[in-house]
Design a protein around this motif. Structure first.
Motif, mmCIF file in Angstrom:
data_model
loop_
_atom_site.group_PDB
_atom_site.id
_atom_site.type_symbol
_atom_site.label_atom_id
_atom_site.label_comp_id
_atom_site.label_asym_id
_atom_site.label_seq_id
_atom_site.Cartn_x
_atom_site.Cartn_y
_atom_site.Cartn_z
ATOM 1 N N TYR A 182 -1.812 15.532 2.709
ATOM 2 C CA TYR A 182 -2.768 14.431 2.882
ATOM 3 C C TYR A 182 -2.955 14.128 4.372
ATOM 4 C CZ TYR A 182 -4.511 9.640 2.508
ATOM 5 O OH TYR A 182 -5.241 8.497 2.643
ATOM 6 N N SER A 209 1.082 6.342 -3.896
ATOM 7 C CA SER A 209 0.034 5.376 -3.626
ATOM 8 C C SER A 209 -0.426 4.901 -4.996
ATOM 9 C CB SER A 209 -1.126 6.018 -2.866
ATOM 10 O OG SER A 209 -2.221 5.110 -2.873
ATOM 11 N N THR A 239 -2.402 2.707 -5.499
ATOM 12 C CA THR A 239 -3.846 2.481 -5.336
ATOM 13 C C THR A 239 -4.648 3.442 -6.208
ATOM 14 O OG1 THR A 239 -3.317 2.009 -3.016
ATOM 15 C CG2 THR A 239 -5.640 2.381 -3.547
ATOM 16 N N LYS A 240 -4.079 4.599 -6.486
ATOM 17 C CA LYS A 240 -4.813 5.691 -7.124
ATOM 18 C C LYS A 240 -4.606 5.641 -8.649
ATOM 19 C CE LYS A 240 -5.568 6.677 -2.773
ATOM 20 N NZ LYS A 240 -4.717 7.582 -2.027
ATOM 21 N N ASN A 270 -2.599 18.169 -0.923
ATOM 22 C CA ASN A 270 -3.986 17.699 -0.956
ATOM 23 C C ASN A 270 -4.724 18.259 0.259
ATOM 24 O OD1 ASN A 270 -6.284 16.090 -0.842
ATOM 25 N ND2 ASN A 270 -5.171 14.165 -1.080
ATOM 26 N N THR A 318 1.622 11.193 -5.502
ATOM 27 C CA THR A 318 0.441 10.375 -5.798
ATOM 28 C C THR A 318 -0.567 11.105 -6.674
ATOM 29 O OG1 THR A 318 0.661 9.177 -3.722
ATOM 30 C CG2 THR A 318 -1.524 9.195 -4.730
ATOM 31 N N SER A 368 0.864 -1.190 0.000
ATOM 32 C CA SER A 368 0.000 0.000 0.000
ATOM 33 C C SER A 368 0.893 1.230 0.000
ATOM 34 C CB SER A 368 -0.893 0.030 1.250
ATOM 35 O OG SER A 368 -0.094 0.178 2.412
ATOM 36 N N GLY A 369 0.285 2.390 -0.230
ATOM 37 C CA GLY A 369 1.025 3.639 -0.100
ATOM 38 C C GLY A 369 1.500 3.835 1.330
ATOM 39 N N ALA A 370 0.657 3.436 2.277
ATOM 40 C CA ALA A 370 1.019 3.602 3.688
ATOM 41 C C ALA A 370 2.242 2.751 4.034
ATOM 42 C CB ALA A 370 -0.167 3.238 4.582
ATOM 43 N N LEU A 429 -9.278 8.727 -4.762
ATOM 44 C CA LEU A 429 -9.012 9.395 -6.032
ATOM 45 C C LEU A 429 -8.441 8.387 -7.011
ATOM 46 C CD1 LEU A 429 -5.576 11.030 -5.813
ATOM 47 C CD2 LEU A 429 -6.784 10.765 -3.685
ATOM 48 N N MET A 459 -4.922 -2.154 -3.637
ATOM 49 C CA MET A 459 -4.046 -1.240 -2.903
ATOM 50 C C MET A 459 -2.605 -1.601 -3.227
ATOM 51 S SD MET A 459 -5.815 -0.433 0.688
ATOM 52 C CE MET A 459 -5.092 1.207 0.556
ATOM 53 N N ALA A 460 -1.788 -0.564 -3.464
ATOM 54 C CA ALA A 460 -0.372 -0.775 -3.738
ATOM 55 C C ALA A 460 0.361 0.533 -3.497
ATOM 56 C CB ALA A 460 -0.145 -1.232 -5.185
#
Ligand SMILES: *Cc1c(COP(=O)(O)O)cnc(C)c1O
Length: 376
Positions: free
Chosen positions: A95, A190, A192-193, A143, A170, A70-72, A320, A202-203
């Motif tokens: 963010y 991220s 994911t977006k 953001n 991101t 995930s981005g996290a 997003l 998620m990545a």
């Protein structure tokens, strides 16, 4: 080779049997190969970069890239690059979830954290003068106000004080910004977006200017078990094939919407508009337009809520970067302690026809203007 070409054919991939689609390899463990190295156990990843990582590195003009769950988890890994006892300087207007995540992660590792607006270079320089900062953590663009930091000057300031510059790109993606070419050390995505673009996995990714940083990050990823799952990796490669096309469409639509909303007399936050506070820096650093994210203001939270309630094509959801356009009153999503203005509506633009999205917002604005004699 241009990125479009690289992604269309995924760097000339084959599945080992002549197929033009990458194989989906699900095996957790791998038998020893006679005479050759084995992939071993999946948590450590293969030796060297995967196809996905090679492509991510090319997108960011990086020496190396790593994929994460995930981005996290990519963010947690990036913090492992900060030497013990040093400070992290984080974008104050960025963010919101990362303020909490980075705050807790730095506290747990005994690092201190300071918040600063990265568009205020004098404030950044003042913080850096302590000589204790190990990493400057910027966001391009911030953001949800989409403020644009000057990455060239931020990297010069950071390096002058012995700190690394990380850029969370991101929301702009490598289609619009290549922070490493402007002096950054690490780029966080991220995936994911927009990189995946379909809202179904998620990545996260880190792209590195210094290939020597890779080993520590692979170790962190192994230790924390945050390798990207094979099916998500496969889907992400599939999503990347259309990345450039998707970004071209979504950015062009966002630019049209920004102008249209401003023409309605609304305050609009979009780096491509001439009245954006960092429009000149945006013009100097963005490539291929100004991205698919924008925000606008309705004056009060109630009017913003009414617009969000009245749309029929935009989907009322956070996040997003998917094919469908998303709308939210951002402060409501962020909740108590938010720094986001209460009347701000954030849009993530997808792949619908611009005319339909404009019609949808026109309808929503008409609806609330009809009721403006009895304001809520
Ligand atoms: C979503 C997001 C992240 C976090 O990534 P996840 O994949 O959700 O863990 C980080 N930075 C920005 C700017 C984001 O939008």
């Amino acid at each position: 080779m241009k990125i479009d070409t690289l992604l269309a054919g995924l760097d000339g991939v084959t599945d080992g049997a002549g197929g033009l689609v990458p194989p989906l390899r699900l095996s957790v463990t791998h038998a020893a190969q006679p005479g050759g190295p084995s992939r071993g156990y999946a948590r450590s990843g293969p030796d060297g970069e995967t196809l996905l990582e090679t492509i991510l590195a090319r997108l960011d003009e990086a020496a190396s890239a790593l994929a994460f769950a995930s981005g996290a988890s990519a963010a947690q890994a990036a913090l492992a690059l900060v030497p013990p006892g040093r400070e992290v300087l984080l974008e104050a207007e960025g963010y919101y979830e990362f303020r909490g995540i980075v705050q807790r992660a730095t506290a747990a590792r005994g690092l201190s954290l300071r918040l600063v607006e990265m568009t205020d270079l004098a404030a950044v320089a003042a913080q850096l003068s302590s000589g204790r900062v190990g990493m400057v953590w910027a966001e391009f663009p911030g953001n949800p106000l989409w403020q644009v930091p000057d990455l060239r000057r931020l990297s010069a300031l950071s390096h002058g004080a012995g700190a690394l510059l990380l850029v969370d790109a991101t929301a702009a993606t490598p289609h619009h910004i290549r922070p490493l070419t402007l002096g950054a050390d690490v780029v966080l995505h991220s995936a994911t977006k927009f990189l995946n673009g379909h809202g179904d996995l998620m990545a996260g990714a880190l792209a590195l200017a210094d290939p020597d940083a890779r080993a520590a990050l692979v170790q962190h990823r192994t230790d924390t078990g945050t390798i990207l799952a094979p099916f998500s990796e496969w889907l992400l490669l599939r999503g990347l094939r259309t990345f450039v096309l998707r970004m071209e469409r979504a950015s062009a639509t966002a630019a049209r919407l920004a102008v249209w909303l401003a023409d309605q007399g609304l305050t609009v936050h979009y780096p491509g508009l001439p009245d954006h506070p960092q429009h000149a820096i945006a013009c100097a650093q963005y490539t291929n337009g100004f991205g698919p994210m924008l925000s606008f203001r309705m004056g009060t939270a109630a009017r913003a809520d009414a617009v969000v309630a009245a749309v029929r094509i935009f989907r009322r959801a956070t996040s997003l970067g998917s094919t469908e356009s998303l709308i939210e009153r951002r402060a409501a999503t962020e909740g108590p302690g938010t720094r986001c203005p209460a009347d701000l509506i954030r849009l993530s633009i997808g792949l619908e026809a611009a005319e339909d999205l404009i019609g949808d917002l026109q309808h929503a604005l008409d609806t609330i203007n009809r009721t403006k004699d009895n304001p809520t």
